[in-house]
Write an enzyme that holds these catalytic residues in place. Sequence first.
Site, PDB file in Angstrom:
ATOM      1  CG  LEU A  83      33.812  40.532  40.487  1.00  0.00           C
ATOM      2  CD1 LEU A  83      32.414  41.039  40.137  1.00  0.00           C
ATOM      3  CD2 LEU A  83      33.765  39.734  41.784  1.00  0.00           C
ATOM      4  CG  ASP A  84      35.772  33.955  38.553  1.00  0.00           C
ATOM      5  OD1 ASP A  84      34.667  34.008  37.986  1.00  0.00           O
ATOM      6  OD2 ASP A  84      35.969  33.300  39.592  1.00  0.00           O
ATOM      7  CG  PHE A  85      35.031  34.445  31.667  1.00  0.00           C
ATOM      8  CD1 PHE A  85      35.145  35.541  30.822  1.00  0.00           C
ATOM      9  CD2 PHE A  85      34.326  33.341  31.220  1.00  0.00           C
ATOM     10  CE1 PHE A  85      34.563  35.540  29.558  1.00  0.00           C
ATOM     11  CE2 PHE A  85      33.737  33.328  29.964  1.00  0.00           C
ATOM     12  CZ  PHE A  85      33.857  34.434  29.132  1.00  0.00           C
TER      13      PHE A  85
END
Length: 324
Positions: A159-161
């Site tokens: 999952l991205d930031f």
Amino acid sequence: MTGARKKRSPFRNPQPKVDPKAQTAPRGEARGVIQAPVAEVAVKSTGQAPADMRGEKLHKMLAQAGLGSRRAMEERIRAGEVMVNGKVAGIGDRVTAEDHVKVGARIVRWPQQGQLPRVLLYHKPEGEIVSNDDPQGRPTVFSKLPPARGAKWLAIGRLDFNTSGLLIFTTSGDLANRMMHPRFEVEREYAVRVLGAINPASLDALRAGVQLEDGVARVEHLEEEGGDGANRWFRVLLREGRNRVVRRLFESQNLTVSRLIRVRFGIVALPPRLKRGQFIELESGDVEQLLAWASAPEQTEAPPMLPSATTEHSRPRRSSPPRS
């Protein structure tokens, strides 16, 4: 979660997978040691296999032992970091339970049959990265996990930031591969908050498929879930996990995703009582069910969702801060 309360639950049963090429997953790895699967031996009608076909491919065995992805293990083999029986290993080498395997100074042991890998469910908050090494020094999800006891935690997907929600970790490289590899088309479900007015034609385009810089992408299912003011919530289902694919799909229609939460991956749903920054570990029965589902993609009936009541009623934990 901000915004209006959704009328329908974001947790849905997955559709059955169909992939006759998939192979049966191993039972898993033991806790407390670096583990690899029991060797698979190709046997001809004579009962013997050619010497170069015995055992398991080295990079696959190391990945199943929880040391990293298959690609990462190939890189370590190329770098000369892997030894088999005192000799530097090469790409394509095969090993059996009788071989002595070392990665750096670490000995890789073969497990006993019947032992299961560990599986954690973590509710990732925004503002953490899914990486062990970040040049910018940002907080990492791996610092929040308990010790793997001689193995290594592998993230099943990323999952991205700025994305929150369900992250699954395991000590089994084979399980991670079966859930992430594109050919298995495992479902990912998201709650997506979009800013601004939305043209129905844009939603039709997302369902039909749009051309991104790395190929065509489409949503399997898209359902509006309400919202207040300028924000609208959608339930989005995909069968792939390319980098930032959900955000890029909506950006292709000039739409801004203001919040993104993964609520399900395969048959595993984000437990409602699991708060951000907390994790729970699946009980052995749930792990067995997850392995069985991952190894039987030809099943025609959708399996029950995980975690079960037994796991979900266990107390969620938040890891202690690292000691200085």
